[in-house]
Design an enzyme around this catalytic site. Sequence first.
Site, PDB file in Angstrom:
ATOM      1  N   VAL A 199       0.848  -1.199   0.000  1.00  0.00           N
ATOM      2  CA  VAL A 199       0.000   0.000   0.000  1.00  0.00           C
ATOM      3  C   VAL A 199       0.880   1.245   0.000  1.00  0.00           C
ATOM      4  CG1 VAL A 199      -1.916  -1.136   1.177  1.00  0.00           C
ATOM      5  CG2 VAL A 199      -0.115  -0.068   2.531  1.00  0.00           C
ATOM      6  N   LYS A 229       0.655  -6.981   7.559  1.00  0.00           N
ATOM      7  CA  LYS A 229       1.931  -6.268   7.599  1.00  0.00           C
ATOM      8  C   LYS A 229       1.761  -4.846   7.068  1.00  0.00           C
ATOM      9  CE  LYS A 229       6.765  -7.332   7.223  1.00  0.00           C
ATOM     10  NZ  LYS A 229       7.724  -8.429   7.014  1.00  0.00           N
ATOM     11  N   ILE A 275       3.717  -2.680   5.662  1.00  0.00           N
ATOM     12  CA  ILE A 275       4.296  -2.317   4.368  1.00  0.00           C
ATOM     13  C   ILE A 275       3.707  -3.121   3.217  1.00  0.00           C
ATOM     14  CG2 ILE A 275       6.473  -1.528   5.362  1.00  0.00           C
ATOM     15  CD1 ILE A 275       7.715  -4.188   4.495  1.00  0.00           C
ATOM     16  N   GLU A 276       2.797  -4.053   3.533  1.00  0.00           N
ATOM     17  CA  GLU A 276       2.166  -4.834   2.466  1.00  0.00           C
ATOM     18  C   GLU A 276       0.699  -4.435   2.308  1.00  0.00           C
ATOM     19  OE1 GLU A 276       3.320  -8.984   2.123  1.00  0.00           O
ATOM     20  OE2 GLU A 276       4.985  -8.648   3.488  1.00  0.00           O
ATOM     21  N   MET A 277      -0.214  -5.058   3.042  1.00  0.00           N
ATOM     22  CA  MET A 277      -1.631  -4.712   2.910  1.00  0.00           C
ATOM     23  C   MET A 277      -2.135  -3.812   4.037  1.00  0.00           C
ATOM     24  SD  MET A 277      -3.262  -8.258   1.476  1.00  0.00           S
ATOM     25  CE  MET A 277      -2.945  -8.832  -0.190  1.00  0.00           C
TER      26      MET A 277
END
Length: 323
Positions: A87, A127, A129-131
Site C-alpha cells: 500500500v 503487515k 508495508i504490504e496490505m
Amino acid sequence: MKKHLGLLLIFSLWLILCTALWAQQQTRPQEPITPLPQSIKLDKAKVDLGRMLFHDKRFSKDNTVSCASCHIISKGGVDNRAKSLGVKNRIGEVNAPTVYNADYNIAQFWDGRANALEDQVDGPTHKPIEMDSSWPEIVGKLKKDPKYVRLFKEIYNEPINPTNIKNAIATYERSLITPNSRFDRYLLGDKNALTPDELKGYQLFKSYGCIACHQGINIGGNMFQTFGVFGNYFEDRGNVTQADYGRYNVTGRKQDRFVFKVPSLRNVAITAPYFHDGSAKTLTDAVNIMAKYQLGRTLPKKDVELIVKFLQTLTGKHKELKP
C-alpha cells in the site's frame, strides 16, 4: 473345466504384465527429482471462491493491493520485482516467492514462519508495508458484498469469517500446480523431452552437488539452508538488513542466522529475479552465485550455460499460467 482354464489364462497374462512392469521400473534410473501429479482433488467451489479472494484488492487498507498484485498468476506467481510494492507504494523487505506449487514446500515464507498456506495469509494482510489491514476490517468489507455473503453461506454454511477466508484462499493456492514440464515428461519416460545439452546440464546439476538442496517433488522447498556455506555472501554484498537474518527472526537461535528455506526451482526460468533479496537478475547470475557461496567453486562458463539450459526445462503448465 473350461471356466477354470480361462481364469488360469487371465491370471497368467496378468502375472506376465505385472512382471514386465516391475522389470521396467527396475531398469529405469531412480532420479532424486520426482514429477508433479497431473491433478489433485479439491473442492471446485472453494477453489473458485479462493481465486476471487486472491484477486480482491479489498484485502488491503486502501483497496489497492491484492494477493495477486505481488503473485501474478499469469506470470509465474511472482511480480518480477526485486522487492514488491505494498500500500502507498511501500517497498517490501524480501523478494516475493512464487505461489505455484507452494503447498509442496516444507513451510511458507523465506524464513519458514508459517507452517501451512492457511497460516501464510495472515502475514501480508496484516503487515504495514504490504496490505496494512486486519481481519475485522477485511471481514467488514466482504460482508457488504452480497455475492460473498451468499457464497460463504453456500460453501461453508457459516457467515464470512477469517478461518473460512484463509481456507478458501489456501485451497485455491493448492490448485496452482504446474505439471507437464519437459523435465517431468523426461522423468516419466519420454527420452526425447530433453535435448542432449539440457540432459548434460542436468548431469552437471547433479555432479556439482546442486541436487543436494534442490531435489524432491518441488526441486527444493523441503529444507532450510545457510546462504553462504562457503564465503560470507552478506559481508560481500553489504547493507545487511533484519530480513537477511532469515530463520533467526523466527527461532532466535544464533545458528539460524542467514538460514532460509531452499526455494523450489520449478518454473524458475520465468520467476526472476532470484534469492530472498532479489539480487540475481538472471539465471546465469544465480548459478554463478550459488556455485561460489554454496559449493565453494567457480564453474566453467560452458557448464553454467548447460545448467541454465536444464533449468529452462522446469517450466510446467497451468491454465492460468502464460509464460
